[in-house]
Design an enzyme around this catalytic site. Sequence first.
Site, short mmCIF file in Angstrom:
data_model
loop_
_atom_site.label_atom_id
_atom_site.label_comp_id
_atom_site.label_asym_id
_atom_site.label_seq_id
_atom_site.Cartn_x
_atom_site.Cartn_y
_atom_site.Cartn_z
N SER A 1 0.84 -1.20 0.00
CA SER A 1 0.00 0.00 0.00
C SER A 1 0.87 1.25 0.00
O SER A 1 0.62 2.21 -0.73
CB SER A 1 -0.90 0.02 1.24
OG SER A 1 -1.62 -1.18 1.34
N ASN A 2 1.92 1.24 0.83
CA ASN A 2 2.80 2.41 0.89
C ASN A 2 3.60 2.61 -0.39
O ASN A 2 4.18 3.68 -0.59
CB ASN A 2 3.73 2.31 2.10
CG ASN A 2 3.02 2.73 3.37
OD1 ASN A 2 2.75 3.91 3.56
ND2 ASN A 2 2.69 1.77 4.22
N GLY B 1 1.43 -5.10 11.12
CA GLY B 1 1.54 -4.04 10.13
C GLY B 1 1.21 -2.66 10.66
O GLY B 1 1.28 -1.68 9.92
N LYS C 1 0.44 -10.77 6.78
CA LYS C 1 0.59 -9.45 7.36
C LYS C 1 -0.78 -8.97 7.78
O LYS C 1 -1.71 -8.96 6.98
CB LYS C 1 1.19 -8.46 6.34
CG LYS C 1 1.26 -7.04 6.87
CD LYS C 1 1.76 -6.05 5.84
CE LYS C 1 1.70 -4.63 6.40
NZ LYS C 1 1.95 -3.59 5.37
N SER D 1 -2.48 -5.74 9.16
CA SER D 1 -2.23 -4.31 9.37
C SER D 1 -3.15 -3.66 10.38
O SER D 1 -2.96 -2.49 10.70
CB SER D 1 -2.33 -3.56 8.04
OG SER D 1 -1.19 -3.83 7.26
#
Lengths: 297, 297, 297, 297
Positions: free
Chosen positions: C44-45, C188, C163, C165
């Site tokens: 996403s980042n 996350g 993961k 988040s």
Amino acid sequence: MNVRGVFPPIPTPFVDDRIDRVALSANVKQWMKTRLSGIVALGSNGEAPLLDEGEAEAAISTVRDAMPRDRLLIVGTGRESTAATIAATRRAAELGADMVLVRTPSFFKNVMTSDAFVQHYTAVADAASVPVLLYNVTMYTGVNLLPDAVVRLADHQNILGMKESGGDIAQIAECVARTPDRFDVLAGSATTVFAALCVGAAGAVLALSAVLPDLCVELVELVQQGRYDEARLLQRRLTPLARLLGSAHGVPGLKYALDQIGYRGGPVRGPLLPLSAEASRQISEQLAALGVLVRRV
Amino acid sequence: MNVRGVFPPIPTPFVDDRIDRVALSANVKQWMKTRLSGIVALGSNGEAPLLDEGEAEAAISTVRDAMPRDRLLIVGTGRESTAATIAATRRAAELGADMVLVRTPSFFKNVMTSDAFVQHYTAVADAASVPVLLYNVTMYTGVNLLPDAVVRLADHQNILGMKESGGDIAQIAECVARTPDRFDVLAGSATTVFAALCVGAAGAVLALSAVLPDLCVELVELVQQGRYDEARLLQRRLTPLARLLGSAHGVPGLKYALDQIGYRGGPVRGPLLPLSAEASRQISEQLAALGVLVRRV
Amino acid sequence: MNVRGVFPPIPTPFVDDRIDRVALSANVKQWMKTRLSGIVALGSNGEAPLLDEGEAEAAISTVRDAMPRDRLLIVGTGRESTAATIAATRRAAELGADMVLVRTPSFFKNVMTSDAFVQHYTAVADAASVPVLLYNVTMYTGVNLLPDAVVRLADHQNILGMKESGGDIAQIAECVARTPDRFDVLAGSATTVFAALCVGAAGAVLALSAVLPDLCVELVELVQQGRYDEARLLQRRLTPLARLLGSAHGVPGLKYALDQIGYRGGPVRGPLLPLSAEASRQISEQLAALGVLVRRV
Amino acid sequence: MNVRGVFPPIPTPFVDDRIDRVALSANVKQWMKTRLSGIVALGSNGEAPLLDEGEAEAAISTVRDAMPRDRLLIVGTGRESTAATIAATRRAAELGADMVLVRTPSFFKNVMTSDAFVQHYTAVADAASVPVLLYNVTMYTGVNLLPDAVVRLADHQNILGMKESGGDIAQIAECVARTPDRFDVLAGSATTVFAALCVGAAGAVLALSAVLPDLCVELVELVQQGRYDEARLLQRRLTPLARLLGSAHGVPGLKYALDQIGYRGGPVRGPLLPLSAEASRQISEQLAALGVLVRRV
């Protein structure tokens, strides 16, 4: 007995943190000069959760005394426990309530199933000597009385209808469509009241109608007369103030507005805070736009 | 005075829909034989919102009489209005409460801002003759007492700490980190109590600890002793029952569980429904797995 | 192969709205001088949802070329359709990904049941030539990959872990407790990473670790060494910046922070907006407090 | 050019997981024999998020070829990035779209402010050679395009209106009331379309209208003719199927329904699952009740 028409859920005025019976009586007499169909006392806008039982009784008898017998007095008697709701309903009937409006119990949200609601309301309606209206106000209770439960309850001979304060029109339409004609659905959200009437609501319980009684009655009548275009335009005129007195500022906003137009609103009770200056300005601006602001002496 | 350790939020037994003082007293005496630090009476699990004021007083004096003076009695006194909360706090103190646990008012959700909470709790703490604990239980109230409000209130000399019943560990960590050491945060969710202790909670108020007092005390002590791996494993063992007695089945589940292990739970009060057969089965299964199921005579 | 340790989900630098391969390569080389266990590219980042397939491939090969073969390259290959996810996974593996991180599909939220997720991930894992990590990021997807689905998928030989988040520690604990030891859960959310490690997370994928690689590695190691009190204090120091780079300001915040400390963040791609002046000031303040602000020439 | 009337958001048929152009063309020709005002291709119901760009182009040209030039072809071209949305819009226009319907970007929910939406849509509308419709579908995107943003965007000469798929009638009413007459609001939720028309929606984009084209057109016309009572009753007849094809079962439900009535729905693409037997039964029952079920040979 039916509940068609418009009912204001009236606030409870205080003086020195006690109920101001003089102000309450004066307000009711003033509303009774309008075309409102009656009064809803001790609803959410009446700060009912902030009153003790003695205060509730004082409020009921004050309102009853200030009303002609042929105007409908609907009293909020919902409590968290079934037993306390039944007791409050009995007292309200003794004090002259024509009908009771019973908010869903809501504290134990995780177990407030449709079965729990059906059990609760059935017990209350069985015990009540006056007709019962269901009351769903998710914005305050955090629970939702779903159409499935409403449909089951609408069969009870002593349950006459419901007030649905949410703006979910699909839900209102479903409650109307799936219940018998004798079961009336009253709209409780002034920003969506026109749409609710379109899908079949029989009337409305609107804080806005405490401030603008005749315009609210006119809105309902326009729909009843099939004059939808005029009704739509009137709704648009009313929507900004409706929003301010509803989810935006609630009871403090309503009391402030009443103070501006010749009724007696006065202070709220803690934990409610007095209205902010900015909110006051917004409400005054809307009252002025609607031409109802009066100059206080 | 501090609130470190584990406190059970005890249920209120009923007989014929009246408080069963004999059962309540017997339960308390039995808990006092364990390593619990005290008792929380009239919390959510005590069905406090379903009791009238007279019943609340009867419950307090019954519990106080059944406890040694040096075990802490914490009493829930939150009401919707600030004035009623102050009055209930005064009565609880007179009846022997060492401390009060004050649930956030929550009915008028849209205006329950941090400012409103700060005004409410400050007034209550100013008026109280015993120390005050804040109490945030979003699952039941639908409002959230945010860290910003907690930080402001933690400066009050008569506010000693808070019970946070939510599972948002970031929020608990923030309340711990931004308040003085003298301000204790108690975890209220048994499924996340280990994590809450890791981030600095000082103790816990757990429905689970009414059923498994010594295992809950052990969990807190393991963390205090730095034995995190053992604590993590113990949490895992406890989690399935914690979930059943918490968000899944609430008070009816807790009362049922107590009935299975030699305490007296008994029926709940309407609008709560009796526990379903399936839920009963799930709870019994977990009690058996944990080895605490007793055969009733 | 395991994924214990700390991985930064790296941003994708742009120049004239095209991928800036020089900047990306330089950043990766700089991260590889720290104790980070590897790189997560196209998470996403990494603004992955804003890249086309050609850009995604360019990013992967750039990152791979800048990393030693023995540092783990994890590539985000989640797409909305199962077939597109499989195709992206195949390309990533060909370009040198050691593992793929597959975000839940999420568009058709109302039908994204556990069965749908199990079918999707099973098809992807069956087809993938490299191991697969599940990826639940409810904050961005609006869907939740529940423990029941995770438990079913953890049996797949080509699914190595996940993961998570979110900050729901009970959910993380449940995923750890109910899956085999070979299945690793990576935290996350940087504001709750300490708590996640306490309940058994094996490592972390943190935007914060792109900015503070060694402090994040230290946090994980402190927990591994049983030094919980130090870890708790380190978490508290990191939390304010973690919050700013997470839910508060997201990718624009992360890129801005990197620009302040000698990495190359640069502009974001529309519809993302540039960071506001106020947010920039908040982030700079935290970077200064943590002693990592560098003066740019 | 205006968008009054009813438009079906048509599904995309697949054969062997490739677009079935023959089936798509046959469907469109069949819809063009009804009184629908045109076609919406590549909306949510077209499984657009599951198609690649080549498939999207094939679908557009297939649909265009099957339609007369004077029936409106509206094509969904929303992508997550502004640049990709502009590119998809350009291709759609080249392939014969009369107008584009641009879903809000939604991945980075925490920063999708009204400012971000205004920037995004302004850039798209500036670049587009055909008119643009805004598209708010919170149920799938998890973000809400608020009236404040709509009002700002309604001033753009190349933005003609919007599709609002939510059931929040107050929001629809506000979008209608606060935008110029030339800006049309299309209702996207079939369970509340009558109410949306009452408050001023100009038309509708309804999955239901792919199944019941003429009844949906009739509903809109009844309102236009002021025959509200008949419209209300028609809405009630349509609501059960509307619910099944909307939030209950989505695209798989719509494709199944089409298969039952002589259109070609066919399989959905993963991660969507085939419709369950129980859902199939419910839909067939409603189709039978509405008298449109055909016996397939």
